[in-house]
Write a protein that holds these residues in place. Structure first.
Motif, PDB file in Angstrom:
ATOM      1  N   GLY A 102       0.797  -1.219   0.000  1.00 25.10           N
ATOM      2  CA  GLY A 102       0.000   0.000   0.000  1.00 25.10           C
ATOM      3  C   GLY A 102       0.828   1.267   0.000  1.00 25.10           C
ATOM      4  N   GLU A 103       2.143   1.137   0.028  1.00 25.43           N
ATOM      5  CA  GLU A 103       3.022   2.311   0.028  1.00 25.43           C
ATOM      6  C   GLU A 103       2.812   3.128  -1.249  1.00 25.43           C
ATOM      7  N   LEU A 104       2.823   4.459  -1.109  1.00 25.61           N
ATOM      8  CA  LEU A 104       2.662   5.341  -2.264  1.00 25.61           C
ATOM      9  C   LEU A 104       3.870   5.224  -3.179  1.00 25.61           C
ATOM     10  N   VAL A 105       3.632   4.869  -4.447  1.00 29.05           N
ATOM     11  CA  VAL A 105       4.691   4.817  -5.453  1.00 29.05           C
ATOM     12  C   VAL A 105       4.773   6.180  -6.145  1.00 29.05           C
ATOM     13  N   TRP A 106       3.624   6.712  -6.576  1.00 26.38           N
ATOM     14  CA  TRP A 106       3.551   8.062  -7.105  1.00 26.38           C
ATOM     15  C   TRP A 106       2.107   8.564  -7.048  1.00 26.38           C
ATOM     16  N   ARG A 107       1.981   9.885  -7.149  1.00 22.33           N
ATOM     17  CA  ARG A 107       0.671  10.541  -7.195  1.00 22.33           C
ATOM     18  C   ARG A 107       0.754  11.615  -8.255  1.00 22.33           C
ATOM     19  N   PHE A 108      -0.302  11.726  -9.072  1.00 23.71           N
ATOM     20  CA  PHE A 108      -0.311  12.693 -10.167  1.00 23.71           C
ATOM     21  C   PHE A 108      -1.610  13.485 -10.121  1.00 23.71           C
ATOM     22  N   ARG A 109      -1.504  14.808 -10.211  1.00 22.51           N
ATOM     23  CA  ARG A 109      -2.704  15.641 -10.275  1.00 22.51           C
ATOM     24  C   ARG A 109      -3.118  15.798 -11.740  1.00 22.51           C
ATOM     25  N   ALA A 110      -4.219  15.155 -12.105  1.00 22.22           N
ATOM     26  CA  ALA A 110      -4.720  15.215 -13.479  1.00 22.22           C
ATOM     27  C   ALA A 110      -5.549  16.468 -13.722  1.00 22.22           C
ATOM     28  N   ALA A 111      -6.109  17.053 -12.670  1.00 20.80           N
ATOM     29  CA  ALA A 111      -6.873  18.292 -12.799  1.00 20.80           C
ATOM     30  C   ALA A 111      -5.925  19.427 -13.175  1.00 20.80           C
ATOM     31  N   PRO A 112      -6.349  20.350 -14.046  1.00 18.86           N
ATOM     32  CA  PRO A 112      -5.453  21.425 -14.464  1.00 18.86           C
ATOM     33  C   PRO A 112      -5.151  22.453 -13.374  1.00 18.86           C
ATOM     34  N   ARG A 113      -6.044  22.555 -12.385  1.00 20.31           N
ATOM     35  CA  ARG A 113      -5.833  23.464 -11.251  1.00 20.31           C
ATOM     36  C   ARG A 113      -6.422  22.821 -10.004  1.00 20.31           C
ATOM     37  N   VAL A 114      -6.311  23.507  -8.872  1.00 22.75           N
ATOM     38  CA  VAL A 114      -6.778  22.960  -7.605  1.00 22.75           C
ATOM     39  C   VAL A 114      -8.143  23.538  -7.223  1.00 22.75           C
ATOM     40  N   ASP A 115      -8.921  24.052  -8.172  1.00 23.26           N
ATOM     41  CA  ASP A 115     -10.249  24.597  -7.889  1.00 23.26           C
ATOM     42  C   ASP A 115     -11.161  23.494  -7.362  1.00 23.26           C
ATOM     43  N   THR A 116     -12.006  23.845  -6.387  1.00 24.41           N
ATOM     44  CA  THR A 116     -12.904  22.857  -5.790  1.00 24.41           C
ATOM     45  C   THR A 116     -14.331  23.372  -5.733  1.00 24.41           C
ATOM     46  N   LEU A 117     -15.254  22.437  -5.512  1.00 28.14           N
ATOM     47  CA  LEU A 117     -16.663  22.738  -5.295  1.00 28.14           C
ATOM     48  C   LEU A 117     -17.224  21.663  -4.380  1.00 28.14           C
ATOM     49  N   VAL A 118     -18.481  21.803  -3.969  1.00 26.28           N
ATOM     50  CA  VAL A 118     -19.127  20.792  -3.142  1.00 26.28           C
ATOM     51  C   VAL A 118     -20.084  20.005  -4.014  1.00 26.28           C
ATOM     52  N   ALA A 119     -19.945  18.684  -3.992  1.00 24.60           N
ATOM     53  CA  ALA A 119     -20.829  17.791  -4.742  1.00 24.60           C
ATOM     54  C   ALA A 119     -21.185  16.605  -3.857  1.00 24.60           C
ATOM     55  N   ASP A 120     -22.470  16.300  -3.770  1.00 25.34           N
ATOM     56  CA  ASP A 120     -22.935  15.162  -2.970  1.00 25.34           C
ATOM     57  C   ASP A 120     -22.379  15.201  -1.553  1.00 25.34           C
ATOM     58  N   GLY A 121     -22.336  16.387  -0.966  1.00 28.63           N
ATOM     59  CA  GLY A 121     -21.989  16.522   0.432  1.00 28.63           C
ATOM     60  C   GLY A 121     -20.512  16.592   0.762  1.00 28.63           C
ATOM     61  N   GLN A 122     -19.632  16.563  -0.230  1.00 27.92           N
ATOM     62  CA  GLN A 122     -18.195  16.649   0.056  1.00 27.92           C
ATOM     63  C   GLN A 122     -17.504  17.544  -0.963  1.00 27.92           C
ATOM     64  N   VAL A 123     -16.365  18.099  -0.546  1.00 27.45           N
ATOM     65  CA  VAL A 123     -15.556  18.920  -1.441  1.00 27.45           C
ATOM     66  C   VAL A 123     -14.861  18.008  -2.440  1.00 27.45           C
ATOM     67  N   GLU A 124     -14.855  18.427  -3.710  1.00 31.21           N
ATOM     68  CA  GLU A 124     -14.112  17.696  -4.733  1.00 31.21           C
ATOM     69  C   GLU A 124     -13.631  18.671  -5.794  1.00 31.21           C
ATOM     70  N   SER A 125     -12.791  18.193  -6.675  1.00 34.91           N
ATOM     71  CA  SER A 125     -12.231  19.028  -7.725  1.00 34.91           C
ATOM     72  C   SER A 125     -13.298  19.393  -8.752  1.00 34.91           C
TER      73      SER A 125
END
Length: 195
Positions: A102-125
């Motif tokens: 389960g160790e993190l090998v890599w993480r990549f942000r596919a979203a072009p920016r870090v803008d967020t909104l609330v959808a179905d009760g939680q914050v998401e991109s």
């Protein structure tokens, strides 16, 4: 032969105060607070959507091997590929975890920016990664976005499986990415901005 139940697993429920999450559970393609499982290479993996976790179990016994927090909800089964567990999140990230630890090998942000909104009760991109992450000999394919005609479209990436390095990228859609994200019928109100 008759099929027999080998084991059952009942993960923890979503927090009781998360009443808005019911719309997530009722969504037409999401099957509730637990994603579909994936089984390959001697491991069973799934996501706990509301808790933002990927869990790996022994497919023969159901015994939990590891549990890893991620940055947002997972709406579909993780992908198992050559020693990696790959998962996209509704925060616009793609995770590659070591299949055995389960160790993190890599993480990549596919979203072009870090803008967020609330959808179905939680914050998401504004640009979530929907569905399972696909992978073949060309690489890991990840798509972030909601529609080709909003918020700059859908952003696609082809990544190297072992390293997460970008092999190719592009965008589907005619709508241009704007400096801020606007919502509702009021173009002067900013929902969220990021850096």
């Amino acid at each position: 032969k008759d099929l027999k139940l080998a084991w059952t697993l009942k993960p923890a429920k979503a927090p009781a105060h998360d009443s808005l999450a019911q719309s997530w559970n009722d969504h037409w393609f999401i099957q509730g607070p637990i994603t579909q499982p994936a089984v390959a290479e001697g491991v069973l993996v799934f996501g706990l959507s509301h808790q933002h976790q990927v869990i790996a179990c022994d497919p023969a016994t159901g015994e939990e091997r590891w549990r890893v927090p991620v940055d947002g909800r997972i709406d579909s089964a993780p992908t198992i590929y050559r020693g990696l567990v790959l998962a996209g999140t509704r925060m616009g990230s793609v995770y590659a975890l070591n299949r055995d630890t389960g160790e993190l090998v890599w993480r990549f942000r596919a979203a072009p920016r870090v803008d967020t909104l609330v959808a179905d009760g939680q914050v998401e991109s504004v640009w979530p990664c929907f569905g399972s992450v696909n992978v073949d000999e060309r690489g890991v394919m990840a798509v972030a976005g909601r529609h080709t005609d909003t918020d700059g479209g859908l952003w696609w990436w082809r990544l190297d499986p072992p390293t997460g390095e970008v092999r190719g990228h592009g965008r589907f859609g005619a709508d241009e990415l704007k400096m801020t994200t606007f919502g509702g019928g009021n173009p002067g109100r900013t929902i969220a901005t990021g850096g």
